[in-house]
Scaffold this motif. Sequence first.
Motif, PDB file in Angstrom:
ATOM      1  N   TYR A 137      34.220 -15.189  14.211  1.00  0.00           N
ATOM      2  CA  TYR A 137      33.907 -16.367  15.008  1.00  0.00           C
ATOM      3  C   TYR A 137      34.992 -17.051  15.406  1.00  0.00           C
ATOM      4  O   TYR A 137      34.820 -18.257  15.824  1.00  0.00           O
ATOM      5  N   ILE A 138      36.178 -16.499  15.264  1.00  0.00           N
ATOM      6  CA  ILE A 138      37.476 -17.120  15.840  1.00  0.00           C
ATOM      7  C   ILE A 138      38.216 -16.212  16.610  1.00  0.00           C
ATOM      8  O   ILE A 138      38.345 -15.186  16.347  1.00  0.00           O
ATOM      9  N   ILE A 139      38.797 -16.457  17.863  1.00  0.00           N
ATOM     10  CA  ILE A 139      39.428 -15.809  18.653  1.00  0.00           C
ATOM     11  C   ILE A 139      40.637 -15.840  18.327  1.00  0.00           C
ATOM     12  O   ILE A 139      41.576 -16.679  18.237  1.00  0.00           O
ATOM     13  N   GLU A 140      41.104 -14.474  17.737  1.00  0.00           N
ATOM     14  CA  GLU A 140      42.551 -14.315  17.129  1.00  0.00           C
ATOM     15  C   GLU A 140      43.720 -14.854  18.084  1.00  0.00           C
ATOM     16  O   GLU A 140      44.506 -15.601  17.552  1.00  0.00           O
ATOM     17  N   ASP A 141      43.451 -14.477  19.234  1.00  0.00           N
ATOM     18  CA  ASP A 141      44.919 -14.772  20.296  1.00  0.00           C
ATOM     19  C   ASP A 141      44.728 -16.168  20.365  1.00  0.00           C
ATOM     20  O   ASP A 141      45.915 -16.718  21.147  1.00  0.00           O
ATOM     21  N   LEU A 142      43.605 -16.770  20.210  1.00  0.00           N
ATOM     22  CA  LEU A 142      43.811 -18.138  20.639  1.00  0.00           C
ATOM     23  C   LEU A 142      44.104 -19.178  19.426  1.00  0.00           C
ATOM     24  O   LEU A 142      44.570 -20.277  19.596  1.00  0.00           O
ATOM     25  N   CYS A 143      43.701 -18.742  18.146  1.00  0.00           N
ATOM     26  CA  CYS A 143      43.887 -19.425  16.877  1.00  0.00           C
ATOM     27  C   CYS A 143      45.459 -19.707  16.721  1.00  0.00           C
ATOM     28  O   CYS A 143      45.984 -18.670  16.604  1.00  0.00           O
TER      29      CYS A 143
END
Lengths: 186, 677
Positions: free
Chosen positions: B244-250
């Motif tokens: 539930y977290i976009i890896e590329d954006l975190c």
Amino acid sequence: MSDSTNKTPDGKWTPRIVAFFCNWCTYTAADLAGVSRMKYASNIRVIRLMCSGRVDPQFVVDAFAKGADGVLIGGCHPNDCHYVEGNYKCLRRYQMLKRMIADMGIEPDRLRLEWISAAEGEKVRRVVNEMVETVKQLGPLNIPCKFEEWDKEMEALAGHVAHSQSAAGAACPDHAKPQTAQTAHV
Amino acid sequence: METRKNEPVRIGFYVCHCGVNIAHMVDVEAVAKYVATLPNVVVSRNYKYMCSDPGQEMIQTDIREQRLNRVVVAACSPLLHEHTFRGATEAGGLNPFYFQMVNIREHDSWVHTDRLEATRKAMALARAAIQRVPHHKPLEVKKVPINPDVLIVGAGIAGIHAAITMANAGKKVCLVEKEPSIGGHMAMFDKTFPTLDCAMCVLSPKMATVGSHPNITLWTYSEVVKVDGYVGNFKVTVRRKPRYIIEDLCTGCQECVANCVYKEPKFPDAFNLGLGKRKPVYMPFAQAIPSIAIIDPEVCLNFKRGKNPDGSYTVSDKCKKLCVVACGDRKAIDFTQKAVDKEITVGTIIMATGFKTFDPHRTPYYGYGVYPNVYTALELERVINASGPTEGHLVMRNGKEPKRVAIVHCVGSRDENTNRWCSRVCCLYSLKLAHLILEHTDAEVYNFYIDMRTPGKSMEEFYNRVAEEGMHLVRGRVADVYPDPNDTASGRLIVQAEDTLTNRILKIPVDMVVLSVGLEPRPEAEDLRRLFNLSCSSEGWFLERHPKLAPVSTFTDGIFLAGCCQGPKDIPDSVAQAGAAAAEAFSLIDKGYVEQEPNTAFVLAEECSGCKSCIPLCPYTAISFNEETKKAVINEALCKGCGTCVAACPSGSIVQNLFEDQEIFSEIDGVLAPLPQ
Ligand code: FES
């Protein structure tokens, strides 16, 4: 009647069991039993195949015909066959063979199928020992000898037929030729 | 030199003594003498070590001088040395497939006790091979190009080390880890024996390398769900579970964690084994790689409670979503994320799936889960760790520092009722924990051991050193742990054991009990085994191809083992094994191709009646039907050589190379032929 059964040098009968083991599980398990120095009966002769699915029913019948007192097939556990499902094919043939050999007058207990994984060296030891015990209880099978008997019966029968035919004055040479069991099974 | 058609068969037979391994139980001379009398046998010799150079040269010389065109060696298992002797046969100028091996060690001398019977069995097996080889045909090994990419499953220290080794050499690595961060068990340890360096200090640079290496694709919170294909060309499906977290954006800033509607951490934190608390959105641990938060949909207020039947969760939109506000423009939070399946193709696979610690609920007499002051060793690692739930203060669940601590060795190890194996690391980590307790507190420490096992480089020295620090070492297995009847209020426990050196029953009151739990195969090992077509030992560890000679290979070509998934081991050994697994993978990749055993099947077109019964039997859809000729055809590239179709063909018109009907019939005949009395 000649005796083709297996004898130890002191003349006692000891069974011979032909085993067909798949390369990936049961053969490897037998290797493991060796590496672990487990001890079991020496009556077994293992023939390595890639998969229990390669066991042609003819191999089993041939082994009995050539003097085996028992036949053991070893393959991978259900779902574990290296070739996905060869062992299921083997199981089907095994069930057919069980019925077939019974019809041929061979006790079905002389044929056994076991799933033995590569880790189960101990199971190889147990199964071989049990199998040898079972076959010892059943005694010698001696099919090659029975072939001879049957050949003789056939000859006698053919002799009868020829005799009655010549008596009847009608000869049919084709029918008179004795068909040997030997040629039938090869 | 190839055998021409109709050239008479000339067999060379060699029986190996294998030192005394074979010769002590099999009369090798008698076997050689017997085989010399069999048809087509030109040479029949026995030799001490057939696999040695002189042994192999003997074969080569005989091939040349005696014009042999078949070779049979009776020695160990073909799984061990078939390759060696095929090589010798080829070096002598023959096609290697004119060779046949007879197993009279693993299948004979090692398992039988009657020399006469064992010798007769060897004769029968040898005869089978002698009758078989005339039917052998020259065959060619197929070469299939290998995909240079590698998949590594599990990112504990073993997987991490293997990944870095391969990636540094320029190979593309896909590293798949089930948990949200890499690091495995090692990341949970405080110090490591025997050097007492801090586990995280040595591990975290390696973790960071994995996270940033251009040749490593890191998929955490992911699992392999499907494996197809074979060495050189595996097709693997990896399921990436939603965090539930976009890896590329975190960016790993953890603003979401700080701003969560839960002001205080409330939920048990898995990394600290439930001893600490976390929020619904959290960082797995401070040094986690990747440094990306994760949301737990089980407790996050923005999800409806409970899983859907397909394992997904439904967004409830009930929460104020302060985390989303805090994340702001980065927009890294995505409550609608779904699991995605990714397919990759690799040539080799390294399994580094690790272990689990023994669950001490299975030894109820130690009171774990009943008395709050009974801990597992792994829990104590977290309590002692500076970044653990108590920030490194050794206090018990009641907040007090223990005055007396008992460490119980071999919990769930060396025990008929649980696991029979020695877990290899427990004595040493128990000594380490004893040392750390003494360092952190003034407590008195009792180590209850069965045998003190400290093998390995610098380990015995480590034992001697810490043993002098003033801990009590009691030789005896603890039988019981129960509350002190004289002091029920404080939670004090009595540890009862028999000191086997003084033959006294000891009842020692302690505040804290630490259970040195053993190592076990992971519960999912069985599923993984199926998935990757591996074998497991009876204990459930992945089975190596050979315990000594192929300790990181498996029975499935192209799949290697590293670390504790193969059996209990310490960190140095896991790393060494990971390096070995990487080297094995390299040697395959750098060769550029894999050699395939030419045991494929083919159809004799003249004899095929076109009944099609073979077609549905093939699990690889390698058989098709040629509508024009009305015959079955086998695609050699797809055939894996099981022989199932061969056994089924009613007209006997399918032939399997290396396992032709005639070859097997002659083996059957050979093993049953009467032997000389
Ligand atoms: S490979 Fe063992 S049964 Fe098929």
